[in-house]
Structures are given as C-alpha cells and as structure tokens.
Design a protein around this motif. Sequence first.
Motif, PDB file in Angstrom:
ATOM      1  N   MET A  99      37.634  46.465  38.523  1.00 48.29           N
ATOM      2  CA  MET A  99      38.598  46.091  37.503  1.00 48.29           C
ATOM      3  C   MET A  99      39.042  44.648  37.711  1.00 48.29           C
ATOM      4  N   ARG A 100      39.447  44.039  36.634  1.00 51.30           N
ATOM      5  CA  ARG A 100      39.943  42.668  36.708  1.00 51.30           C
ATOM      6  C   ARG A 100      41.373  42.656  37.248  1.00 51.30           C
ATOM      7  N   PRO A 101      41.610  41.916  38.331  1.00 52.19           N
ATOM      8  CA  PRO A 101      42.979  41.864  38.863  1.00 52.19           C
ATOM      9  C   PRO A 101      43.945  41.261  37.849  1.00 52.19           C
ATOM     10  N   PHE A 102      45.189  41.658  37.949  1.00 49.16           N
ATOM     11  CA  PHE A 102      46.239  41.114  37.089  1.00 49.16           C
ATOM     12  C   PHE A 102      47.275  40.491  38.003  1.00 49.16           C
ATOM     13  N   ASP A 103      47.467  39.189  37.870  1.00 57.57           N
ATOM     14  CA  ASP A 103      48.524  38.534  38.630  1.00 57.57           C
ATOM     15  C   ASP A 103      49.470  37.854  37.657  1.00 57.57           C
ATOM     16  N   VAL A 104      49.048  36.705  37.130  1.00 55.07           N
ATOM     17  CA  VAL A 104      49.828  36.015  36.108  1.00 55.07           C
ATOM     18  C   VAL A 104      48.960  35.890  34.862  1.00 55.07           C
ATOM     19  N   GLU A 105      49.442  36.382  33.750  1.00 59.68           N
ATOM     20  CA  GLU A 105      48.680  36.340  32.504  1.00 59.68           C
ATOM     21  C   GLU A 105      49.559  35.764  31.396  1.00 59.68           C
TER      22      GLU A 105
END
Length: 200
Positions: free
Chosen positions: A1-7
Amino acid sequence: MRPFDVETGIAAPYGAANVDTDVIMPKQFLKGIDRSGLDKGVFFDQRFLHDQPNPGFILNQAAWQQAAFLVVGPNFGCGSSREHAVWGLMQLGIRAIIGSSFAGIFFDNCQRNGLLLIELPEPETAALLARVSHPQHNRLTINLGAQRISADGMADIAFEIDGLRKAAILAGQDAIGVTLQRAADIAAFEQRYLGERPWL
C-alpha cells in the motif's frame, strides 16, 4: 500500500447522511473475483446517467473531479460489509474521508486497507463541508504524523486517531503487513508449541 504521511489535494463535499455501501458500490460490481475496475462502480447510480457522466454529481464537476479527499455526512458507509466499497474509493483516488461518524464495519475495512478516516465533531465537519463546497477553498492538507488538517486562511484542525491505525497507514501496511511484522515471533511460537506437542 502507498504510505500516507502528508497529503495535499482537493476535497469534495458529499454531505448526505446515512450513505450506505450499496450507494458507494452497487451490487452489480461485486461479481469479480479480483479488485480491478472498481473505480467505475463508485457512486455509479449517481455519477452516471445512461452510462454517461452525470454533470450534476459533485465528482463530475471540474472543481472536484480530481478529489483526493471526501468530506461526508454522518454515518457514512452504513449497510452491508462489502469491502469493495473501500477498494473502489481507493482506486478512484480517494486517500482520506473526513466525517462526524462512520459505520463500524466500513471503518474497520478502511483501516485494514489503508484508507484514512478522520472523525471530527459535527460542528467542525459542517464547517469543513461548507468550506470545500466553494471551488476556491477546496484544497486541504492532511498531515497524519502531526494529526492536523490545514488550508490557506483556515485555522488548523486537530484530529485524533488510534496509534496502531496511524502507524499502519503511515507505513503503508494493511492488516497482513502488520501481522507479518511479527513473523519471527509467530515462527518461534509455532516451533515451541509444536515441540511441546509432537503429536500434532
């Protein structure tokens, strides 16, 4: 999965209450045995009229076509437990959903698949919904590490999230990935357990 940090991305308003998973992903899209093509099914009966894009639906309008976030009404994701709804939303490019409440099974399905759900008090959700309804104010930044939602000219909004869920989404791990982090412990347990019970 694509990591989520700052979007940072466009947030689309979808303020209806009690939106069930049959609205999010109609039953005719549940026939496949893989996860492909589910992006077309998302809100299908609202997004399309006679198989053509419905110009009145929010995600078909120019200002929100590229939405990465949804700001939704209360009890979003109620109804059946179909995980296809979550897969379809993610395939459509939705990275986070902000609302005042979510159905429990939908909430868990999102967590297990890396779709970030943010629960805010109803007044803050309503204010955010009103804000992103204006095309010139539809961009938000979600900083999961700092647990903040921000936008130009808006005071930051803090949000709470369970620590384990936060760590998994930051790392881009689904439920299997989280379990496999403990693969060595699991193997050691199995070796010890079977060693003590050779008849198994």
